[in-house]
Design a protein around this motif. Structure first.
Motif, PDB file in Angstrom:
ATOM      1  N   GLU A  62       0.880  -1.167   0.000  1.00 35.40           N
ATOM      2  CA  GLU A  62       0.000   0.000   0.000  1.00 35.40           C
ATOM      3  C   GLU A  62       0.916   1.214   0.000  1.00 35.40           C
ATOM      4  N   TRP A  63       0.931   1.939  -1.110  1.00 34.93           N
ATOM      5  CA  TRP A  63       1.925   2.998  -1.338  1.00 34.93           C
ATOM      6  C   TRP A  63       1.207   4.337  -1.401  1.00 34.93           C
ATOM      7  N   ILE A  64       1.683   5.324  -0.647  1.00 27.97           N
ATOM      8  CA  ILE A  64       1.136   6.677  -0.739  1.00 27.97           C
ATOM      9  C   ILE A  64       2.238   7.624  -1.208  1.00 27.97           C
ATOM     10  N   ASP A  65       1.911   8.408  -2.233  1.00 25.62           N
ATOM     11  CA  ASP A  65       2.850   9.378  -2.801  1.00 25.62           C
ATOM     12  C   ASP A  65       2.314  10.772  -2.518  1.00 25.62           C
ATOM     13  N   LEU A  66       3.097  11.577  -1.854  1.00 26.46           N
ATOM     14  CA  LEU A  66       2.651  12.882  -1.381  1.00 26.46           C
ATOM     15  C   LEU A  66       3.004  13.978  -2.381  1.00 26.46           C
ATOM     16  N   GLY A  67       2.036  14.812  -2.712  1.00 24.69           N
ATOM     17  CA  GLY A  67       2.284  15.892  -3.652  1.00 24.69           C
ATOM     18  C   GLY A  67       2.743  15.383  -4.997  1.00 24.69           C
ATOM     19  N   SER A  68       1.953  14.512  -5.607  1.00 25.40           N
ATOM     20  CA  SER A  68       2.385  13.788  -6.812  1.00 25.40           C
ATOM     21  C   SER A  68       2.664  14.689  -8.010  1.00 25.40           C
ATOM     22  N   GLY A  69       1.999  15.832  -8.091  1.00 26.29           N
ATOM     23  CA  GLY A  69       2.293  16.788  -9.155  1.00 26.29           C
ATOM     24  C   GLY A  69       2.097  16.216 -10.547  1.00 26.29           C
ATOM     25  N   ALA A  70       3.190  16.156 -11.315  1.00 22.32           N
ATOM     26  CA  ALA A  70       3.134  15.614 -12.674  1.00 22.32           C
ATOM     27  C   ALA A  70       3.096  14.090 -12.685  1.00 22.32           C
ATOM     28  N   GLY A  71       3.338  13.489 -11.500  1.00 17.13           N
ATOM     29  CA  GLY A  71       3.289  12.030 -11.402  1.00 17.13           C
ATOM     30  C   GLY A  71       4.574  11.373 -10.970  1.00 17.13           C
ATOM     31  N   PHE A  72       5.472  12.163 -10.365  1.00 22.44           N
ATOM     32  CA  PHE A  72       6.771  11.631  -9.943  1.00 22.44           C
ATOM     33  C   PHE A  72       6.925  11.707  -8.437  1.00 22.44           C
ATOM     34  N   PRO A  73       7.230  10.592  -7.815  1.00 26.34           N
ATOM     35  CA  PRO A  73       7.473   9.279  -8.421  1.00 26.34           C
ATOM     36  C   PRO A  73       6.240   8.386  -8.555  1.00 26.34           C
ATOM     37  N   GLY A  74       5.092   8.779  -7.961  1.00 26.86           N
ATOM     38  CA  GLY A  74       3.980   7.850  -7.792  1.00 26.86           C
ATOM     39  C   GLY A  74       3.417   7.250  -9.058  1.00 26.86           C
ATOM     40  N   LEU A  75       3.199   8.075 -10.097  1.00 21.46           N
ATOM     41  CA  LEU A  75       2.605   7.553 -11.325  1.00 21.46           C
ATOM     42  C   LEU A  75       3.574   6.629 -12.060  1.00 21.46           C
ATOM     43  N   VAL A  76       4.859   6.918 -11.982  1.00 20.55           N
ATOM     44  CA  VAL A  76       5.854   6.024 -12.575  1.00 20.55           C
ATOM     45  C   VAL A  76       5.827   4.672 -11.870  1.00 20.55           C
ATOM     46  N   VAL A 111      -1.486   2.200  -5.279  1.00 21.22           N
ATOM     47  CA  VAL A 111      -0.767   3.476  -5.198  1.00 21.22           C
ATOM     48  C   VAL A 111      -1.771   4.617  -5.056  1.00 21.22           C
ATOM     49  N   THR A 112      -1.652   5.375  -3.979  1.00 17.76           N
ATOM     50  CA  THR A 112      -2.489   6.553  -3.755  1.00 17.76           C
ATOM     51  C   THR A 112      -1.674   7.796  -4.066  1.00 17.76           C
ATOM     52  N   LEU A 113      -2.160   8.589  -5.010  1.00 20.79           N
ATOM     53  CA  LEU A 113      -1.490   9.815  -5.433  1.00 20.79           C
ATOM     54  C   LEU A 113      -2.212  10.996  -4.801  1.00 20.79           C
ATOM     55  N   VAL A 114      -1.535  11.721  -3.932  1.00 14.51           N
ATOM     56  CA  VAL A 114      -2.154  12.856  -3.234  1.00 14.51           C
ATOM     57  C   VAL A 114      -1.690  14.149  -3.889  1.00 14.51           C
ATOM     58  N   GLU A 115      -2.644  14.949  -4.326  1.00 17.35           N
ATOM     59  CA  GLU A 115      -2.324  16.213  -4.992  1.00 17.35           C
ATOM     60  C   GLU A 115      -3.443  17.211  -4.715  1.00 17.35           C
ATOM     61  N   SER A 116      -3.080  18.459  -4.424  1.00 15.48           N
ATOM     62  CA  SER A 116      -4.087  19.461  -4.052  1.00 15.48           C
ATOM     63  C   SER A 116      -4.388  20.472  -5.147  1.00 15.48           C
ATOM     64  N   ARG A 117      -3.535  20.567  -6.181  1.00 19.17           N
ATOM     65  CA  ARG A 117      -3.729  21.565  -7.230  1.00 19.17           C
ATOM     66  C   ARG A 117      -4.678  21.034  -8.301  1.00 19.17           C
ATOM     67  N   LYS A 118      -5.718  21.804  -8.607  1.00 16.75           N
ATOM     68  CA  LYS A 118      -6.820  21.320  -9.432  1.00 16.75           C
ATOM     69  C   LYS A 118      -6.377  20.803 -10.792  1.00 16.75           C
ATOM     70  N   LYS A 119      -5.584  21.582 -11.520  1.00 19.67           N
ATOM     71  CA  LYS A 119      -5.172  21.172 -12.860  1.00 19.67           C
ATOM     72  C   LYS A 119      -4.350  19.890 -12.820  1.00 19.67           C
ATOM     73  N   ARG A 120      -3.553  19.751 -11.792  1.00 18.58           N
ATOM     74  CA  ARG A 120      -2.725  18.541 -11.684  1.00 18.58           C
ATOM     75  C   ARG A 120      -3.555  17.341 -11.236  1.00 18.58           C
ATOM     76  N   ILE A 121      -4.566  17.589 -10.445  1.00 19.95           N
ATOM     77  CA  ILE A 121      -5.492  16.505 -10.088  1.00 19.95           C
ATOM     78  C   ILE A 121      -6.132  15.948 -11.352  1.00 19.95           C
ATOM     79  N   ILE A 122      -6.630  16.835 -12.210  1.00 20.89           N
ATOM     80  CA  ILE A 122      -7.271  16.415 -13.460  1.00 20.89           C
ATOM     81  C   ILE A 122      -6.277  15.650 -14.331  1.00 20.89           C
ATOM     82  N   TRP A 123      -5.049  16.160 -14.431  1.00 19.14           N
ATOM     83  CA  TRP A 123      -4.006  15.489 -15.203  1.00 19.14           C
ATOM     84  C   TRP A 123      -3.760  14.078 -14.688  1.00 19.14           C
ATOM     85  N   LEU A 124      -3.584  13.938 -13.391  1.00 21.09           N
ATOM     86  CA  LEU A 124      -3.317  12.620 -12.808  1.00 21.09           C
ATOM     87  C   LEU A 124      -4.488  11.674 -13.009  1.00 21.09           C
ATOM     88  N   GLU A 125      -5.695  12.160 -12.804  1.00 15.00           N
ATOM     89  CA  GLU A 125      -6.875  11.313 -12.992  1.00 15.00           C
ATOM     90  C   GLU A 125      -6.970  10.833 -14.435  1.00 15.00           C
TER      91      GLU A 125
END
Length: 209
Positions: free
Chosen positions: A70-84, A94-108
Motif C-alpha cells: 500500500e503505497w502513498i505518494d505525497l504531492g504527486s504533481g506531474a506524477g513523480f514518483p507515484g505515477l511512474v 498506489v495513492t497519489l495525493v495532490e491538491s492543485r486542481k489542474k494537476r489533479i485532473i491530469w493525474l486522474e
C-alpha cells in the motif's frame, strides 16, 4: 551512475516488463503535450525525461522489497514518483495525493488512460486525506523534511518504508532532524544525479508535540 537517456531507459527496462515500458512511453508523450498547457515540469527536463524523471522515480523500487504494498505518494504533481511506480508495478495499490486542481485532473486522466486500476488520485491537501496504514511513503519536492514527516506520520507503522528523494539537500535535511528521527533514516546516493541523495527510512514516525 546514469549519465544519459539510453542508460536511463535501460535502467528502467531492467525493472519493468514490456507493458510497463509501453505505458511509460505513452506517459512521456502525454506529458510533453500537457506541458504546453500547464507547467508540469521544466521544458528542458523533457529532453532528459528518462533520466530526470523516470529512472529517478524507478530507483525507489530498489528500496522496497515488497510484493503488493500500500503505497502513498505525497504531492504527486506531474506524477513523480507515484505515477511512474504505478506504471511499472500496476499490482501495487498506489495513492497519489495532490491538491492543485489542474494537476489533479491530469493525474486522474493519466490513471484512466493508462489503465492503472489499482492507482487512485486523492485530490485534496494531505491534512484532509483519511488515514490508512501505508507500507511505503514517497514524496519528491513536497515539503521540508520535518514538515513532511509531521504531515505523513499518521500513515506510518513500525513496518513502513520511507523513500524520499531530496536532491542536493538530502544530507543537510537529515542532519537537521531530531536525533530520534535521524536514527530512522539514512542517506542513499541517487543513481541519476551525483549530487543528489535519497532519504530512506523505516518505522513509525512520532508527531512532534
Amino acid at each position: 551512475m546514469i549519465e544519459d537517456e539510453d542508460q536511463a531507459r535501460r535502467f528502467v527496462a531492467q525493472r519493468s516488463d514490456f507493458k510497463a515500458m509501453a505505458r511509460l512511453d505513452r506517459f512521456a508523450e502525454a506529458l510533453a503535450e500537457e506541458n504546453r498547457h500547464q507547467n508540469l515540469v521544466s521544458s528542458a527536463s523533457l529532453e532528459h525525461i528518462w533520466q530526470r524523471h523516470f529512472a529517478d522515480s524507478a530507483q525507489l523500487l530498489d528500496f522496497v522489497p515488497l510484493s503488493e504494498p500500500e503505497w502513498i505518494d505525497l504531492g504527486s504533481g506531474a506524477g513523480f514518483p507515484g505515477l511512474v511506480i504505478a506504471c511499472m508495478r500496476p499490482e501495487f495499490n498506489v495513492t497519489l495525493v495532490e491538491s492543485r486542481k489542474k494537476r489533479i485532473i491530469w493525474l486522474e486522466n493519466m490513471v484512466q488512460s493508462l489503465g492503472l486500476v489499482r492507482a487512485r488520485v486523492v485530490g485534496s491537501t494531505l491534512q484532509s486525506v483519511s488515514g490508512f496504514r501505508a507500507d511505503v511513503i514517497s514524496a519528491r519536492a513536497f515539503a521540508p523534511l520535518p514538515k513532511l514527516i509531521d504531515l505523513s506520520a499518521r500513515f506510518s507503522t513500525s513496518d513502513t518504508i520511507w523513500v524520499l528523494p531530496k536532491g542536493q539537500s538530502a544530507a543537510q535535511e537529515w542532519q537537521e532532524l531530531p536525533r530520534r528521527l535521524q536514527q530512522m533514516f539514512h542517506v542513499k546516493q541517487s543513481q541519476t544525479d551525483a549530487s543528489a541523495g535519497i532519504l530512506v527510512g523505516s518505522g513509525k514516525a512520532e508527531i512532534r508535540s
